[in-house]
Design a protein around this motif. Sequence first.
Motif, mmCIF file in Angstrom:
data_model
loop_
_atom_site.group_PDB
_atom_site.id
_atom_site.type_symbol
_atom_site.label_atom_id
_atom_site.label_comp_id
_atom_site.label_asym_id
_atom_site.label_seq_id
_atom_site.Cartn_x
_atom_site.Cartn_y
_atom_site.Cartn_z
ATOM 1 N N ALA A 265 0.835 -1.201 0.000
ATOM 2 C CA ALA A 265 0.000 0.000 0.000
ATOM 3 C C ALA A 265 0.868 1.248 0.000
ATOM 4 N N ASP A 266 1.990 1.194 0.724
ATOM 5 C CA ASP A 266 2.936 2.319 0.763
ATOM 6 C C ASP A 266 4.167 1.867 1.520
ATOM 7 N N ILE A 267 5.167 2.737 1.571
ATOM 8 C CA ILE A 267 6.410 2.454 2.275
ATOM 9 C C ILE A 267 6.704 3.605 3.235
ATOM 10 N N ILE A 268 7.060 3.273 4.452
ATOM 11 C CA ILE A 268 7.328 4.264 5.493
ATOM 12 C C ILE A 268 8.726 4.010 6.057
ATOM 13 N N GLU A 269 9.490 5.069 6.240
ATOM 14 C CA GLU A 269 10.807 4.927 6.858
ATOM 15 C C GLU A 269 10.658 4.726 8.367
ATOM 16 N N VAL A 270 11.301 3.694 8.885
ATOM 17 C CA VAL A 270 11.277 3.448 10.326
ATOM 18 C C VAL A 270 12.095 4.505 11.066
ATOM 19 N N ALA A 271 12.840 5.309 10.338
ATOM 20 C CA ALA A 271 13.533 6.441 10.957
ATOM 21 C C ALA A 271 12.525 7.364 11.640
ATOM 22 N N ILE A 272 11.281 7.372 11.166
ATOM 23 C CA ILE A 272 10.223 8.137 11.838
ATOM 24 C C ILE A 272 9.993 7.574 13.241
ATOM 25 N N GLY A 273 9.906 6.249 13.332
ATOM 26 C CA GLY A 273 9.770 5.603 14.635
ATOM 27 C C GLY A 273 10.995 5.824 15.502
ATOM 28 N N ALA A 274 12.170 5.927 14.861
ATOM 29 C CA ALA A 274 13.399 6.213 15.606
ATOM 30 C C ALA A 274 13.325 7.600 16.240
ATOM 31 N N ASP A 275 12.774 8.556 15.518
ATOM 32 C CA ASP A 275 12.569 9.898 16.079
ATOM 33 C C ASP A 275 11.660 9.839 17.306
ATOM 34 N N LEU A 276 10.581 9.074 17.183
ATOM 35 C CA LEU A 276 9.653 8.933 18.302
ATOM 36 C C LEU A 276 10.336 8.263 19.494
ATOM 37 N N CYS A 277 11.131 7.245 19.205
ATOM 38 C CA CYS A 277 11.851 6.523 20.253
ATOM 39 C C CYS A 277 12.846 7.443 20.961
ATOM 40 N N ALA A 278 13.586 8.235 20.185
ATOM 41 C CA ALA A 278 14.563 9.163 20.772
ATOM 42 C C ALA A 278 13.871 10.173 21.683
ATOM 43 N N ALA A 279 12.727 10.684 21.245
ATOM 44 C CA ALA A 279 11.982 11.653 22.051
ATOM 45 C C ALA A 279 11.492 11.021 23.348
ATOM 46 N N ALA A 297 19.633 2.435 29.918
ATOM 47 C CA ALA A 297 20.153 1.828 28.690
ATOM 48 C C ALA A 297 19.088 1.882 27.605
ATOM 49 N N THR A 298 19.505 2.116 26.372
ATOM 50 C CA THR A 298 18.567 2.220 25.252
ATOM 51 C C THR A 298 17.896 0.879 24.984
ATOM 52 N N SER A 299 16.771 0.933 24.285
ATOM 53 C CA SER A 299 15.959 -0.274 24.099
ATOM 54 C C SER A 299 15.782 -0.709 22.653
ATOM 55 N N CYS A 300 16.306 0.063 21.685
ATOM 56 C CA CYS A 300 15.915 -0.195 20.290
ATOM 57 C C CYS A 300 16.469 -1.496 19.735
ATOM 58 N N CYS A 301 17.620 -1.986 20.231
ATOM 59 C CA CYS A 301 18.182 -3.253 19.758
ATOM 60 C C CYS A 301 17.636 -4.380 20.624
ATOM 61 N N PRO A 302 16.761 -5.233 20.102
ATOM 62 C CA PRO A 302 16.137 -6.264 20.935
ATOM 63 C C PRO A 302 17.123 -7.299 21.462
ATOM 64 N N ALA A 303 18.161 -7.623 20.684
ATOM 65 C CA ALA A 303 19.140 -8.610 21.146
ATOM 66 C C ALA A 303 19.938 -8.068 22.327
ATOM 67 N N LEU A 323 9.198 2.068 23.554
ATOM 68 C CA LEU A 323 8.948 1.134 22.457
ATOM 69 C C LEU A 323 10.034 1.288 21.397
ATOM 70 N N THR A 324 10.326 0.215 20.704
ATOM 71 C CA THR A 324 11.362 0.261 19.672
ATOM 72 C C THR A 324 10.856 1.025 18.449
ATOM 73 N N PRO A 325 11.771 1.523 17.603
ATOM 74 C CA PRO A 325 11.348 2.215 16.379
ATOM 75 C C PRO A 325 10.424 1.375 15.502
ATOM 76 N N MET A 326 10.673 0.066 15.433
ATOM 77 C CA MET A 326 9.809 -0.803 14.636
ATOM 78 C C MET A 326 8.376 -0.770 15.154
ATOM 79 N N GLU A 354 11.567 -10.331 18.252
ATOM 80 C CA GLU A 354 10.792 -9.287 18.919
ATOM 81 C C GLU A 354 9.336 -9.335 18.464
ATOM 82 N N ALA A 355 9.131 -9.515 17.160
ATOM 83 C CA ALA A 355 7.773 -9.535 16.614
ATOM 84 C C ALA A 355 7.015 -10.798 17.008
ATOM 85 N N MET A 356 7.733 -11.814 17.508
ATOM 86 C CA MET A 356 7.070 -13.035 17.962
ATOM 87 C C MET A 356 6.409 -12.858 19.324
#
Length: 507
Positions: A265-279, A297-303, A323-326, A354-356
């Motif tokens: 349907a469309d494509i969205i950059e997850v960098a938008i979610g990264a902005d939200l995560c940083a904020a 400690a940051t949370s964006c890397c699930p491993a 929440l992670t950027p994804m 993470e998605a599981m």
Amino acid sequence: MRGVETRIRDIRHRIFTEVARMAYHTEWPTDRRIEALPYDIMPGEVASNRQDIFLERAIVGERLRLAMGLPCRSAAEHAPLSDNIDAATKEETYYTPPLINIIKFACNACPENEVRVTDVCQGCMARPCVEVCPKGAVSIDPFTRKSIIDQEKCIKCGRCVDVCAYKAINHQKRPCAAACGMDAIHSDANGRADIDYDKCVSCGQCLVNCPFGAIADKSQIFQMIRAIQAGERVYAAVAPAFVGQFGPKVTPGKLRAAMKQLGFADIIEVAIGADLCAAQEAEDFVKEVPEKLPFMATSCCPAWSMMAKKLFPEQANCISMALTPMTLTARLIKHHQPGAKVAFIGPCAAKKLEAMRRTVRSEVDFVLTFEEMAGIFEARHIDVNTLKDDPHGVNDASADGRNFAVSGGVAQAVVNVIKEKYPEREVKVANAEGLSDCRKLMMMAKASKYNGYLLEGMACPGGCVAGAGTMQPIKKSSVAVNMYAKQAEHQVATGTHHVAELDKLVD
């Protein structure tokens, strides 16, 4: 081995392509097609990589099943390749652990940890290897005058390796185990690699470091394509590390055009979610450190976050709850497009894990790697390089959000938000890349060495650009991401208009 066109990479690409073709060609009987594919991928009567052609086809068969989201089987099981193939269309099949699997009969049973004298040994007079060995494990062969090592006495300290002028002594470790920062890989009764899933965090570094291609993860290629064909509105959420992965000339506009051709349907950059995560992490840090937490400690890397929680449970509350950027990107999409499905396209095997999680499955419906997407493009004969730019290919993401893909980028994004909103607040940062160094970072934090700090951990050396699902050299990816980030209209996450919607997405 990213960026090197190995035989393993070629086979993986072929498998992803063929699974995508099976999904698109609904007129093909899937059970009959999957039985024939090992003969198409490994044709002829003579093996090109292993002892015999039958073993090669058996390994390809299990790879095909995993790429369909089906469970891996042992050589002891007597069943056709198409056994229970209908389960591939059932959601729960893919979500049944484990995610990362060792195809045992593909494993070379590499030595776990051995120090060996090679043929390069010159039988020198100095014999420093004998002198430095603390256990007397190194001696001289009376006939060849060359060094020999008693493996029962050897403690693998590596001193003999360091002092040999000819570099004739080699400390050999199993590649998959050496790459595992969680010490999760050991040997089974047959000497083959085995994964301790209580320790494994699915970073995928074992997968890309096995030179025999014996390790593979499950995929959702088949299920995602069938969802699009069924008329579902599927949005592609593309991770910041995408730059350059599909070719040096592939712009965001060309990638958007390619995704549209596939039916997204469309494509969205997850960098938008990264902005939200940083904020979100910036606000949490200011409110909680050091009053409530000694560090954050940051949370964006699930491993990384899973490693920290598993090995340092007493410090688990210091891992950011953001929440992670994804997940944030998926929530943003579904907030504006109710009923839509989201496919995260990224570099990471751990994102599949993470998605599981049941808490995330309602947000993210599919997770595919860049490598898997390349197979889908091939199946549809789409050359992304030759497409015309879609004018709406670039999203309103900040430079900091796009730089989440490289080591140090996450912490810098959070720091920049804090500097903008709380200029009087000083933020000290420490970061690590690779799970071995991440463990050291957390050990120091546990010992109160990083009180008041913002800690960033990345499971993959170099950051997300080194994820298991990437295809180009890591340094090249880092440069490409940085160059693309500089094209952003805003430097800091708070400059993008999506940040105003954060309260709607976070409970």
